[in-house]
Design a protein around this motif. Structure first.
Motif, short mmCIF file in Angstrom:
data_model
loop_
_atom_site.label_atom_id
_atom_site.label_comp_id
_atom_site.label_asym_id
_atom_site.label_seq_id
_atom_site.Cartn_x
_atom_site.Cartn_y
_atom_site.Cartn_z
N SER A 72 0.88 -1.17 0.00
CA SER A 72 0.00 0.00 0.00
C SER A 72 0.91 1.21 0.00
O SER A 72 1.94 1.23 0.66
CB SER A 72 -0.87 -0.02 1.26
N ASN A 73 0.53 2.22 -0.76
CA ASN A 73 1.35 3.44 -0.80
C ASN A 73 0.45 4.67 -0.66
O ASN A 73 -0.70 4.64 -1.05
CB ASN A 73 2.14 3.50 -2.10
N GLY A 74 1.01 5.74 -0.12
CA GLY A 74 0.20 6.92 0.15
C GLY A 74 -0.74 6.60 1.30
O GLY A 74 -0.35 5.95 2.28
N ASP A 126 3.22 0.68 -11.56
CA ASP A 126 4.55 1.28 -11.45
C ASP A 126 4.46 2.60 -10.68
O ASP A 126 3.82 3.55 -11.15
CB ASP A 126 5.14 1.56 -12.84
N CYS A 127 5.10 2.65 -9.53
CA CYS A 127 5.11 3.88 -8.73
C CYS A 127 6.38 4.66 -9.01
O CYS A 127 7.46 4.06 -9.13
CB CYS A 127 5.02 3.53 -7.24
N VAL A 128 6.27 5.99 -9.06
CA VAL A 128 7.45 6.82 -9.31
C VAL A 128 8.50 6.69 -8.22
O VAL A 128 9.65 7.04 -8.42
CB VAL A 128 7.13 8.33 -9.42
N GLU A 129 8.08 6.19 -7.07
CA GLU A 129 9.06 6.04 -5.99
C GLU A 129 9.98 4.85 -6.22
O GLU A 129 10.87 4.59 -5.40
CB GLU A 129 8.33 5.91 -4.64
N GLY A 130 9.73 4.09 -7.31
CA GLY A 130 10.69 3.07 -7.68
C GLY A 130 10.32 1.65 -7.32
O GLY A 130 11.20 0.81 -7.11
N LEU A 215 1.31 6.10 -14.63
CA LEU A 215 2.01 5.80 -13.38
C LEU A 215 1.06 5.75 -12.17
O LEU A 215 -0.06 6.25 -12.24
CB LEU A 215 3.08 6.87 -13.12
N GLY A 216 1.59 5.19 -11.09
CA GLY A 216 0.79 4.88 -9.90
C GLY A 216 -0.03 6.01 -9.32
O GLY A 216 -1.16 5.79 -8.89
N TYR A 217 0.51 7.23 -9.29
CA TYR A 217 -0.24 8.29 -8.60
C TYR A 217 -1.51 8.68 -9.32
O TYR A 217 -2.40 9.31 -8.72
CB TYR A 217 0.64 9.51 -8.30
N LYS A 218 -1.65 8.31 -10.63
CA LYS A 218 -2.90 8.60 -11.35
C LYS A 218 -4.03 7.66 -10.91
O LYS A 218 -5.20 7.93 -11.17
CB LYS A 218 -2.70 8.46 -12.86
MO LIG Z 1 3.15 6.22 -6.31
#
Ligand SMILES: [Mo]
Ligand SMILES: Nc1nc2c(c(=O)[nH]1)N[C@H]1C(S)=C(S)[C@@H](COP(=O)(O)O)O[C@H]1N2
Length: 254
Positions: A72-74, A126-130, A215-218
């Motif tokens: 889980s992210n964010g 794919d998350c920008v955090e890698g 990417l993931g944040y979208k």
């Molecule tokens: Mo992300």
């Protein structure tokens, strides 16, 4: 109108389309979203150019490719009384409001969303955090929902409002936006299941966007509202998303 310029315009469009066919993109001429997108927002030649670049499907994977864990992210659990009440009740009282530039605004319960045309896909996030992870998603096709509410002429973007406040004082709700090309893309879904089970809270229950070419944040989690707009300059920081307002690119294509 003199028909000569119109004929040559159509000939140019046809040439662009057949170039796309020669390039191996023959699928695009058969997709149901192609004519809709053409009708939606922009000149035919510009729309065709974008479709050639963006009509492809994101890679899909096999059951056995799925990641053993999907982090889980964010936000892991929205810090709001409304969300806690929904969650405590298994989201039976949850409603997704759909409005803005549409002919038939309405709200959908989770049960109603589960009755819309659905799609299942195993894709890589794919998350920008890698980090990346593969999971199976099932959800209502956003195209089907848009068909039901009928976007009005001039609508260009779909804004997704989320339940989670990003600021400690309960403000700055996460939000995102995508254009109509991504909204009508066959793999763009409002996911309610992940790996054959209801979406966990950590991953966006009860509804999260999957927009697989981005990417993931979208991929907005905890979606509570959808608004069709002509532009998003008047929303929050004006850049089309929570992270975009803080410097991320609006276009996050992969
Ligand atoms: Mo992300
Ligand atoms: N509402 C909301 N959506 C969100 C976020 C968030 O914090 N809140 N984080 C984004 C980011 S940066 C990523 S990588 C993914 C993470 O999804 P996951 O928690 O299922 O891994 O959700 C995206 N959507």
């Amino acid at each position: 109108m003199n028909s000569a310029p119109r004929r040559s315009f159509l000939a140019t469009a046809a040439a662009a389309a057949s170039a796309a066919l020669l390039a191996g993109c023959d699928r695009l001429s058969r997709t149901e979203w192609f004519p809709k997108v053409l009708g939606a927002a922009e000149p035919v030649n510009e729309a065709i150019a974008k479709l050639v670049a963006r009509s492809g499907l994101a890679q899909e994977f096999a059951e056995g490719d799925r990641s053993p864990t999907f982090r889980s992210n964010g936000t892991r659990e929205p810090d709001s009384d409304q969300y806690r009440a929904w969650s405590a009740n298994g989201f039976a009282d949850y409603a997704l409001a759909v409005g803005g530039m549409v002919e038939a605004p309405r709200a959908y319960s989770l049960a109603e969303l589960r009755m819309l045309p659905a799609r299942t896909q195993i894709t890589r996030h794919d998350c920008v955090e890698g980090w990346s992870a593969i999971a199976k998603w099932k959800g209502a096709r956003l195209a089907g929902l848009l068909d039901a509410v009928r976007p009005r002429t001039g609508a260009r973007y779909v804004v997704l409002y989320c339940a989670d406040p990003m600021a400690d004082d309960g403000t700055d709700l996460y939000y995102e936006s995508i254009d109509l090309l991504d909204a009508y893309h066959p793999q763009t879904i409002l996911a309610y299941d992940m790996n054959d089970a209801p979406l966990p809270v950590a991953n966006g229950a009860p509804i999260r966007l999957r927009v697989e070419r981005q990417l993931g944040y979208k991929h907005a989690k905890y979606v509570t509202g959808i608004e069709l707009v002509a532009d998003f300059a008047h929303i929050a920081g004006g850049k089309g998303g929570y992270w975009e307002d803080r410097g991320y690119q609006w276009w996050a294509g992969i």
